[in-house]
Enzyme design. Sequence first.
Site, PDB file in Angstrom:
ATOM      1  CD  GLN A 107      -2.477  -1.256   2.716  1.00  0.00           C
ATOM      2  OE1 GLN A 107      -1.993  -1.985   3.563  1.00  0.00           O
ATOM      3  NE2 GLN A 107      -3.531  -0.529   2.966  1.00  0.00           N
ATOM      4  CG  ASN A 108       4.128   1.341   2.356  1.00  0.00           C
ATOM      5  OD1 ASN A 108       3.089   1.688   2.907  1.00  0.00           O
ATOM      6  ND2 ASN A 108       5.032   0.591   2.936  1.00  0.00           N
ATOM      7  CG  HIS A 125      -2.693   2.755  -2.188  1.00  0.00           C
ATOM      8  ND1 HIS A 125      -2.613   2.656  -0.835  1.00  0.00           N
ATOM      9  CD2 HIS A 125      -3.879   2.211  -2.535  1.00  0.00           C
ATOM     10  CE1 HIS A 125      -3.717   2.070  -0.368  1.00  0.00           C
ATOM     11  NE2 HIS A 125      -4.496   1.793  -1.387  1.00  0.00           N
ATOM     12  CB  CYS A 158      -0.423  19.253 -22.789  1.00  0.00           C
ATOM     13  SG  CYS A 158      -0.773  18.683 -21.121  1.00  0.00           S
ATOM     14  N   GLY A 195       2.922  -4.383   9.012  1.00  0.00           N
ATOM     15  CA  GLY A 195       2.887  -2.921   9.173  1.00  0.00           C
ATOM     16  C   GLY A 195       1.640  -2.270   8.623  1.00  0.00           C
ATOM     17  CG  ASN A 221       0.340  -4.861  12.081  1.00  0.00           C
ATOM     18  OD1 ASN A 221       0.976  -4.015  11.440  1.00  0.00           O
ATOM     19  ND2 ASN A 221      -0.708  -5.486  11.596  1.00  0.00           N
ATOM     20  CB  ALA A 240       8.142  -5.028  10.136  1.00  0.00           C
TER      21      ALA A 240
HETATM   22 ZN   LIG Z   1       0.084  16.589 -20.700  1.00  0.00          ZN
END
Ligand SMILES: [Zn+2]
Length: 258
Positions: A107-108, A125, A158, A195, A221, A240
């Site tokens: 998830q990090n 993520h 752009c 974690g 954890n 951990a």
């Molecule tokens: Zn662009």
Amino acid sequence: MYAKSLMRAFERAAEIILEADGRATALTGAGISVASGISAFRGSQGLWDKYDPLEFAEISSFKRQPEKVWEMLGEMLAVVEKAHPNKAHKSLAELEKKGLLQSLITQNVDGLHQAAGSRKVIEFHGATRHLCCLDCDWRWVNFKISESKSLPPRCEECGAILKPDVVFFGEPIPKWALLEASAAAEKAKVMLVIGTSANVHPAAEMPILTKRSGGRVIEINLEPTDLSGPVADLTILGPADQVLPEIIAACKRLNSNE
Ligand SMILES: [Zn+2]
């Protein structure tokens, strides 16, 4: 020296991992990177203590005022760029190298698993090191804020202000990441949850998927979570970066006893 009960837990974890015979996966969260100097977003001293997530982490607010959100992003990216993987990241890379871990769902967004040498990483993520253009899909791969001459960085195609390729609140998890992670979770005979309290969806479903497919769940954890008890077959409470090297050492002991 650890208490006897803790030593037994390390050994039990090692047994379960060895029994899985390579069919193991891991789900990691913010807790694994704390020892690398990246504070968890939630909780005291987290980034969200200083910056209101409603103002800085919502995709709608990025679209409305990207310059302002980049004040927070600049700080976050600089911290991430300076961070080094810790023993927990390195242990997972070692497990993969030994053929004991087939994938890793994180998830990090800090890229520290790859920096430690992990290869099969599913970044649930996204990652801060890549930037994307919301207007034309142009991507800046491996952006370095330390080498950036002007902020916020702009699209070379752009001119729009670029967004780190991370999932903001209000944005969906990339479909391929969700598919890959679900498949890894279903295939796994054991999932190491490290974690993370795994209460943010859809990451939270991953240990459940493993469990439903007949696999086991090992949780590492600092504090008990919703997984402890009903879902986790084994919960080890501790940092951990200390627990994972002990589990690897136990794997080595078990292997040499055979
Ligand atoms: Zn662009």
